[in-house]
Design an enzyme around this catalytic site. Structure first.
Site, PDB file in Angstrom:
ATOM      1  N   MET A   1       0.838  -1.187   0.000  1.00 25.11           N
ATOM      2  CA  MET A   1       0.000   0.000   0.000  1.00 25.11           C
ATOM      3  C   MET A   1       0.886   1.255   0.000  1.00 25.11           C
ATOM      4  SD  MET A   1      -2.523  -2.019  -0.023  1.00 25.11           S
ATOM      5  CE  MET A   1      -3.031  -3.608   0.625  1.00 25.11           C
ATOM      6  N   SER A   2       0.653   2.174   0.914  1.00 26.23           N
ATOM      7  CA  SER A   2       1.397   3.437   0.872  1.00 26.23           C
ATOM      8  C   SER A   2       2.806   3.358   1.438  1.00 26.23           C
ATOM      9  CB  SER A   2       0.602   4.543   1.587  1.00 26.23           C
ATOM     10  OG  SER A   2      -0.489   4.929   0.791  1.00 26.23           O
ATOM     11  N   VAL A   3       3.221   2.209   1.921  1.00 27.87           N
ATOM     12  CA  VAL A   3       4.645   2.012   2.184  1.00 27.87           C
ATOM     13  C   VAL A   3       5.407   2.198   0.869  1.00 27.87           C
ATOM     14  CG1 VAL A   3       6.383   0.273   2.813  1.00 27.87           C
ATOM     15  CG2 VAL A   3       4.330   0.554   4.223  1.00 27.87           C
TER      16      VAL A   3
END
Length: 459
Positions: free
Chosen positions: A175-177
């Protein structure tokens, strides 16, 4: 001559777009981490979601059988393919649902991670933020719907657990990692002089000159202090996120759709709202703009650059991959998928100042810039009340606590947490029913801090 479309045609177009938007929003919800972000929660707020144990994808039978029963199938074209509890399967299987591009680990042997498991960690106790009732580390894993977690102390694996859709051989959506991975690549190129952070984006990418990004600096992109007319409010049918989602889709567009058909095309349409540099505003499109800058300056996509500069040099166990748009552009803001131990290896690389076996892989200056953080006053304007005193730089979240901890964060519980003082790295993949990190931060942050401080006593 302009001919007005019949109302029935417009209604059909809106219906088609709405159906497409519902599918696309499922993916975007998976990669955005706004305060109060849209959730993949149960339909009724009166009924709590299934527990981690009850929602286990193997127990529920998702995609089991040859073929799976009709009521157990998950397709990208389903409006709810990333809604809870289906997301507990989907998070590990994006490449089965949509186009992707690989990040090869190469042909060299994987670099072993030494192991010295600490059985006492499960019983470690801490108090969640805002609560007077203690919780154990083991309890926190279920509370946060943890699919997998690996803890390194001084480069040694001291804790490792898998659940849900994940095992040690599987891959999971970061995801936003992903944003922090892209930000790391950007900071490396700044440190090496390949990218000038003071340069205007429009000077690097002329196609963006007429957009809101045109007069922003690379530094403002890296710190997300750009002033963009862009809303990720899913409750608003007119929010710009819907146009962004349509642009990034690999599905055939609805009849009559004439909007952007790729991430890069969409970025060119973004308009300015306010003044750059004044306030932090977490918007995924900043990372996609950085991905374009990286590609333009290096001639390599973020997937190719990550592969050559990091993935093939850290002794990764598994290939990784990115989801892509219809032109094959990697989703720099949220499309990265990897094995859990390999994510931990990235964290260890940063903890070790970018060096591995005496070789510099990441310039120490890039890591130092990230750890220094960005403007605290600018960050405070974004309203992250659970993160007082934090900042954002290089697309990493900086705690500024007494250990200098910093982290990569993604919705539904994705985390790469680095504590330089305790010499601890925590990599976690999860599938929490609620997308926004505000749902797990009260448990996650004190648990990670307590574990780091405990491990300091075990040296």
């Amino acid at each position: 001559m302009h001919v007005q479309r019949p109302r029935i045609a417009l209604s059909r177009l809106r219906a088609a777009l709405a159906s497409s938007h519902a599918r696309l929003a499922a993916m975007l919800v998976a990669v955005l981490a706004l305060p109060g972000a849209a959730t993949a929660a149960p339909a009724s707020s009166a009924s709590p979601p299934l527990s981690a144990e009850a929602s286990d994808p193997k127990l529920l039978g998702w995609m089991q059988g040859a073929p799976p029963p009709e009521d157990k199938r998950i397709r990208y074209t389903d409006d709810d393919y990333f809604s809870f509890p289906k997301l507990r399967w989907t998070a590990c299987h994006f490449r089965q649902l949509m186009p992707t591009v690989g990040v090869s680990r190469g042909t060299a042997a994987a670099r072993a991670l030494p192991r010295r498991l600490d059985a006492a960690i499960d019983a470690l106790s801490f108090t969640p933020t805002g609560s007077s009732t203690g919780m154990t580390w083991a309890q926190s894993l279920s509370a946060n719907y943890t699919d997998g977690i690996v803890v390194l102390h001084d480069g040694v694996v001291v804790y490792e657990r898998y659940s849900g859709c994940l095992d040690e051989q599987g891959q999971h959506g970061a995801m936003s990692v992903t944003k922090s991975i892209t930000g790391l690549l950007g900071e490396m190129l700044v440190a090496e002089g390949v990218i000038d952070e003071t340069q205007r984006v429009g000077a690097i990418i002329p196609e963006l000159q007429g957009s809101a990004f045109g007069d922003a600096t690379v530094k403002q992109i890296l710190e997300m202090t750009t002033a963009l007319r862009y809303s990720e409010d899913y409750a608003d049918p007119n929010a710009e996120v819907w146009k962004y989602s349509a642009a990034g889709s690999t599905l055939p567009p609805p009849v009559g759709y004439t909007g952007p058909r790729s991430y890069y095309e969409y970025l060119q349409t973004v308009q300015k709202h306010g003044r750059h540099g004044e306030a932090f505003g977490y918007k995924t499109i900043n990372t996609d703009a950085l991905g374009w800058i990286i590609a333009r300056r290096t001639g390599q996509s973020v997937a190719q650059l990550l592969q050559s500069r990091i993935w093939q040099r850290i002794g990764a166990e598994q290939d990784a991959y990115y989801t892509v748009d219809s032109t094959g552009t990697p989703f720099a803001g949220g499309g990265f998928n990897a094995g859990l131990r390999d994510l931990a290896r990235v964290g260890q690389l940063l903890l070790d100042e970018g060096k591995l076996d005496g070789q510099t892989i990441v310039p120490a200056a890039a890591i130092a810039r990230i750890r220094a953080g960005g403007s605290k006053p600018a960050f405070a304007k974004a309203g992250y009340t659970q993160l007082p005193g934090w900042s954002y730089r290089g697309m990493w979240w900086i705690s500024h606590n007494d250990h200098g901890a910093y982290m990569a964060r993604g919705v539904h519980g994705q985390t790469l947490y680095i504590d330089p003082t305790a010499r601890v790295v925590i990599a976690r993949f999860g599938s929490h029913p609620v997308a926004g990190n505000s749902a797990n931060d009260p448990t996650t942050l004190p648990a990670f801090d307590a574990l780091a401080r405990y491990l300091m006593t075990q040296r």
